[in-house]
Structures are given as structure tokens and as C-alpha cells.
Write a protein that holds these residues in place. Structure first.
Motif, PDB file in Angstrom:
ATOM      1  N   ALA A  59       0.943  -1.124   0.077  1.00  0.00           N
ATOM      2  CA  ALA A  59      -0.133  -0.006   0.044  1.00  0.00           C
ATOM      3  C   ALA A  59       0.870   1.408   0.122  1.00  0.00           C
ATOM      4  CB  ALA A  59      -1.082   0.168   1.359  1.00  0.00           C
ATOM      5  N   SER A  60       0.806   2.021  -1.131  1.00  0.00           N
ATOM      6  CA  SER A  60       1.061   3.410  -1.002  1.00  0.00           C
ATOM      7  C   SER A  60      -0.084   4.452  -0.846  1.00  0.00           C
ATOM      8  CB  SER A  60       1.864   3.792  -2.445  1.00  0.00           C
ATOM      9  OG  SER A  60       2.550   4.968  -2.484  1.00  0.00           O
ATOM     10  N   SER A  61       0.192   5.421  -1.127  1.00  0.00           N
ATOM     11  CA  SER A  61      -1.134   6.701  -0.570  1.00  0.00           C
ATOM     12  C   SER A  61      -1.020   7.663  -1.926  1.00  0.00           C
ATOM     13  CB  SER A  61      -0.420   7.075   0.682  1.00  0.00           C
ATOM     14  OG  SER A  61      -1.272   8.340   0.897  1.00  0.00           O
ATOM     15  N   SER A  62      -2.225   8.081  -1.772  1.00  0.00           N
ATOM     16  CA  SER A  62      -2.415   9.373  -2.639  1.00  0.00           C
ATOM     17  C   SER A  62      -1.585  10.680  -2.171  1.00  0.00           C
ATOM     18  CB  SER A  62      -3.939   9.622  -2.795  1.00  0.00           C
ATOM     19  OG  SER A  62      -4.486  10.037  -1.208  1.00  0.00           O
ATOM     20  N   ALA A 103       6.232  11.187   2.577  1.00  0.00           N
ATOM     21  CA  ALA A 103       7.785  10.820   2.017  1.00  0.00           C
ATOM     22  C   ALA A 103       7.911   9.394   2.348  1.00  0.00           C
ATOM     23  CB  ALA A 103       8.445  11.844   2.966  1.00  0.00           C
ATOM     24  N   THR A 104       7.582   8.888   3.497  1.00  0.00           N
ATOM     25  CA  THR A 104       7.789   7.432   3.682  1.00  0.00           C
ATOM     26  C   THR A 104       7.149   6.601   2.654  1.00  0.00           C
ATOM     27  OG1 THR A 104       6.032   7.190   5.289  1.00  0.00           O
ATOM     28  CG2 THR A 104       8.058   7.961   6.309  1.00  0.00           C
ATOM     29  N   LYS A 105       5.821   6.773   2.216  1.00  0.00           N
ATOM     30  CA  LYS A 105       5.210   6.000   0.998  1.00  0.00           C
ATOM     31  C   LYS A 105       6.044   6.117  -0.152  1.00  0.00           C
ATOM     32  CE  LYS A 105       2.002   4.117   3.410  1.00  0.00           C
ATOM     33  NZ  LYS A 105       1.934   2.622   3.551  1.00  0.00           N
ATOM     34  N   ALA A 156       6.828  -6.620  -7.687  1.00  0.00           N
ATOM     35  CA  ALA A 156       6.296  -5.847  -6.784  1.00  0.00           C
ATOM     36  C   ALA A 156       5.284  -4.868  -7.270  1.00  0.00           C
ATOM     37  CB  ALA A 156       7.551  -5.003  -6.142  1.00  0.00           C
ATOM     38  N   THR A 157       4.132  -4.681  -6.866  1.00  0.00           N
ATOM     39  CA  THR A 157       3.020  -3.762  -7.020  1.00  0.00           C
ATOM     40  C   THR A 157       2.590  -3.080  -6.212  1.00  0.00           C
ATOM     41  OG1 THR A 157       2.218  -5.412  -8.626  1.00  0.00           O
ATOM     42  CG2 THR A 157       0.579  -3.740  -8.049  1.00  0.00           C
ATOM     43  N   GLY A 158       2.701  -1.502  -6.323  1.00  0.00           N
ATOM     44  CA  GLY A 158       2.249  -0.532  -5.246  1.00  0.00           C
ATOM     45  C   GLY A 158       0.863  -0.205  -5.713  1.00  0.00           C
ATOM     46  N   ARG A 204       5.493  -2.189 -10.413  1.00  0.00           N
ATOM     47  CA  ARG A 204       4.291  -1.207 -10.962  1.00  0.00           C
ATOM     48  C   ARG A 204       3.730  -0.518 -10.206  1.00  0.00           C
ATOM     49  NH1 ARG A 204       1.768   1.468 -14.070  1.00  0.00           N
ATOM     50  NH2 ARG A 204       0.534   0.859 -15.953  1.00  0.00           N
ATOM     51  N   ILE A 205       3.062   0.760 -10.497  1.00  0.00           N
ATOM     52  CA  ILE A 205       2.541   1.498  -9.578  1.00  0.00           C
ATOM     53  C   ILE A 205       0.924   1.702 -10.194  1.00  0.00           C
ATOM     54  CG2 ILE A 205       2.205   3.674  -8.424  1.00  0.00           C
ATOM     55  CD1 ILE A 205       4.248   1.861  -7.263  1.00  0.00           C
ATOM     56  N   TYR A 206      -0.118   1.597  -9.346  1.00  0.00           N
ATOM     57  CA  TYR A 206      -1.411   1.859  -9.745  1.00  0.00           C
ATOM     58  C   TYR A 206      -2.252   2.946  -8.817  1.00  0.00           C
ATOM     59  CZ  TYR A 206      -1.029  -2.260 -12.688  1.00  0.00           C
ATOM     60  OH  TYR A 206      -0.527  -3.202 -13.611  1.00  0.00           O
ATOM     61  N   ASN A 207      -2.931   3.753  -9.424  1.00  0.00           N
ATOM     62  CA  ASN A 207      -3.699   4.392  -8.396  1.00  0.00           C
ATOM     63  C   ASN A 207      -5.268   3.422  -8.120  1.00  0.00           C
ATOM     64  OD1 ASN A 207      -2.417   6.883  -8.329  1.00  0.00           O
ATOM     65  ND2 ASN A 207      -3.435   7.597  -9.940  1.00  0.00           N
ATOM     66  N   VAL A 208      -5.648   3.446  -6.965  1.00  0.00           N
ATOM     67  CA  VAL A 208      -6.787   2.943  -6.768  1.00  0.00           C
ATOM     68  C   VAL A 208      -7.786   4.119  -6.053  1.00  0.00           C
ATOM     69  CG1 VAL A 208      -8.114   1.154  -5.426  1.00  0.00           C
ATOM     70  CG2 VAL A 208      -5.891   0.715  -6.363  1.00  0.00           C
TER      71      VAL A 208
END
Length: 339
Positions: free
Chosen positions: A129-132, A158-160, A178-180, A261-265
């Protein structure tokens, strides 16, 4: 979905972790869950979520702190997870202004322990989990994973962002897939009591004032938790392979030659905060007493997710209407608190 090996959900007593673990168990997937059950918010709520999960014999809970290097090493050596869904973190933008070391412990050292565990046990896919909040000072809307995110406005953000970079380095060096997922204002039943909607509902139901920053002139891409869970479940089987066309001359921030890869959810539909307050008022049958305050450090005016990649690659677009999602949250809130 059928996973042959072990599957780990970190933060299983947290809001999103609980919902994901519950969904996986419901469809017949065995789950190992870890959490440290800290007191950042009421541990009783975390225990209530955990009690529901432990009723299922396919759920294996272990109390482990991400920052406990030896404990994490033993966990990964014992289970050799095929899939890791990492949702545990020290959350909260405003909390990070006053308690920065909690974020270094959980979100940096803790994430490194997850990466090391995945590397040494040949994990086949790490989802994290990353973050908006990583979009920080960006103002181009909607927020796209293909835009740079180099100007965070809180330590939490910054940590995300650091998590995304650390994961990429492991994907590049060790071929760890890895997928964020950058999550946008997730809400729903069993919500976190430190979040705005919960705080609003609590205050309204008790006849207390609610605090609206920037005089309430804010927009958020509220995303219902079931939509988030569905996206994560679909992404579990969508393992990144790396893009052979990726170019260092024109680097795409959202993809790589590495299997990363990174995705917005997000719901792809920002809502006016005042409209959300009105929906809470309707559900609770009381008017809110509003205290209008200036913008707070670390906050942003608006979030808006571009979910084009998510829709194209896994055929899913979050679509729960705010009216329906708030109604479900309020129904849970009233039941849980006997309002």
C-alpha cells in the motif's frame, strides 16, 4: 483465486487489512495475518476485527511488529510466503508532524524487513500500500502514476514514496515482482476512528462540533473499501513482468524495465467535503455544528485519481457511489456504537 503456497496479509487487524483478509477467507483462501495491535487508535476496534477473522480456521494470526527484525525473519523463514500483501504502516498525515520516529520505525525499517523477507524466501509477488499523499504539491488533475511525485508535503507521504523506491530497487536487483497501490481516501464499515468521516460521525451523533479545515473547501476522491479490496485481489494474479519498452531517456515514473508497477486505486470522482457532511447528517438524523478552520500543515486541497491503467489492465474501475458507501458506513457505525 487459488494460491498454492502461503499468503500473508500484514496489518490484518487494520481497516483495509481486515476487509482484505475477510474477503480472501470467504472465497476459500487460507491467510496468515500479522499485526502489532498498537494503540495509535483504540485497540478494542482492532481486536473486534481480529475476533471476526479468527472464527475462520483457515486464518492464522501472529502478533508481530514490522520493526522486529528477528521476528520478521522467523516469520518468513517459517512460512515462505508465495504472496505478500503489505498493508501495515504507521498511518496519519497529522500524526507524522509530531511523531516522526514512529514512521521511520514502521514505514521504513518495517518495510525493509518485508522486502528482505520476500527476497530471501523467493516470494512470487509483493503487493504494498502506497498513498495518494505521495502526490503532495502536485496540482495537475487527475493525479496520474505517470507524473513525477517528488514534492511530498508530509513525512507520512515521504515514507510512502520511499516505499515505492525501495520496492523498485529490490525489483531491479533481485527481480522481486512488486506492485504498489496508491490508495485514495478509503472508507467504509469498520473504519479507522482517526479519519475524518469517523470523527464527523462521532461528533454529529454526540451533538459536538466538527472541524472543517480550509473552511470546508476541500475535495477528496473517497473510495469505498470493497472496491479497494476487489482491485487488490485482481492485482494479486496480475504479476508485473517489466516493460521492455521502458526508456531511461524518457523515464515513466509508474513503470519500469524491472518487474515493478504502481497503480492508483481511487473512485475517480472527487466529492465536495460539505456534500459528504450532508450525507452523514442525513444518515445520522442530526445536523452538524461546524467549526471552520484554516488549512492545516500537510493537507492538500484536492485528490483525484486517474485509474485508466487499473481499468485497462485488470478490467476494473471502482464505482461505489458516495451516497451508497456513506449509507453503509453509517449503518455500521450506528450498529457498532449502538446509536
Amino acid at each position: 483465486m487459488a494460491i498454492q503456497g502461503n499468503l500473508l496479509v500484514t496489518g490484518c487487524a487494520g481497516f483495509i487489512g481486515y476487509h482484505l483478509a475477510e474477503h480472501l477467507l470467504r472465497v476459500g483462501q487460507a491467510v496468515v495475518g500479522i499485526d502489532n495491535l498498537n494503540d495509535y487508535y483504540d485497540p478494542a476496534l482492532k481486536r473486534a476485527r481480529l475476533d471476526r477473522l479468527t472464527r475462520n480456521p483457515a486464518f492464522n494470526f501472529q502478533k508481530v511488529d514490522l520493526a522486529d527484525r528477528a521476528g520478521m525473519e522467523q516469520l518468513f523463514e517459517r512460512h515462505c510466503f508465495e504472496i505478500v500483501v503489505h498493508l501495515a504502516a504507521q498511518a496519519g498525515v497529522r500524526y507524522s508532524l509530531h511523531n516522526p520516529r514512529a514512521y521511520a520505525d514502521s514505514n521504513l525499517e518495517g518495510f525493509l524487513n518485508v522486502l528482505e523477507g520476500c527476497r530471501h524466501t523467493a516470494c512470487k509477488h509483493l503487493l504494498f500500500a502506497s498513498s495518494s499523499s505521495v502526490y503532495g504539491a502536485n496540482t495537475k488533475m487527475p493525479f496520474s502514476v505517470h507524473d513525477n511525485v517528488d514534492h511530498p508535503v508530509s513525512l507520512y507521504a515521504a515514507t510512502k514514496k520511499a516505499n515505492e523506491l525501495l520496492a523498485h530497487s529490490y525489483s531491479h536487483l533481485y527481480r522481486l515482482p512488486a506492485t504498489g497501490v496508491r490508495l485514495f481516501t478509503v472508507y467504509g464499515p469498520w473504519y479507522r476512528p482517526d479519519m475524518a468521516l469517523y470523527l464527523f460521525a462521532d461528533a454529529i451523533s454526540k451533538g459536538q462540533p466538527i472541524s472543517l479545515f480550509n473552511n470546508g473547501n476541500m475535495r477528496r476522491d473517497f473510495t469505498y473499501v470493497d472496491d479497494v479490496v476487489e482491485a487488490i485481489v485482481r492485482l494479486i494474479g496480475h504479476v508485473p513482468q517489466g516493460d521492455p519498452a521502458w526508456s531511461g531517456d524518457h523515464p515513466d515514473p509508474g513503470s519500469s524495465r524491472a518487474p515493478w508497477r504502481i497503480y492508483n486505486v481511487g473512485n475517480n470522482k472527487p466529492e465536495e467535503l460539505m456534500h459528504v457532511v450532508e450525507l452523514l447528517e442525513q444518515g445520522l438524523g442530526r445536523k452538524a455544528e461546524k467549526t471552520l478552520l484554516p488549512m492545516q500543515p500537510g493537507d492538500v486541497l484536492e485528490t483525484f485519481a486517474d485509474v485508466t491503467d487499473l481499468a485497462r489492465e485488470i478490467g476494473f474501475r471502482p464505482q461505489t457511489r458516495i451516497e451508497d458507501g456513506i449509507a453503509k458506513f453509517v449503518a455500521w457505525y450506528r450498529d457498532y456504537h449502538k446509536v
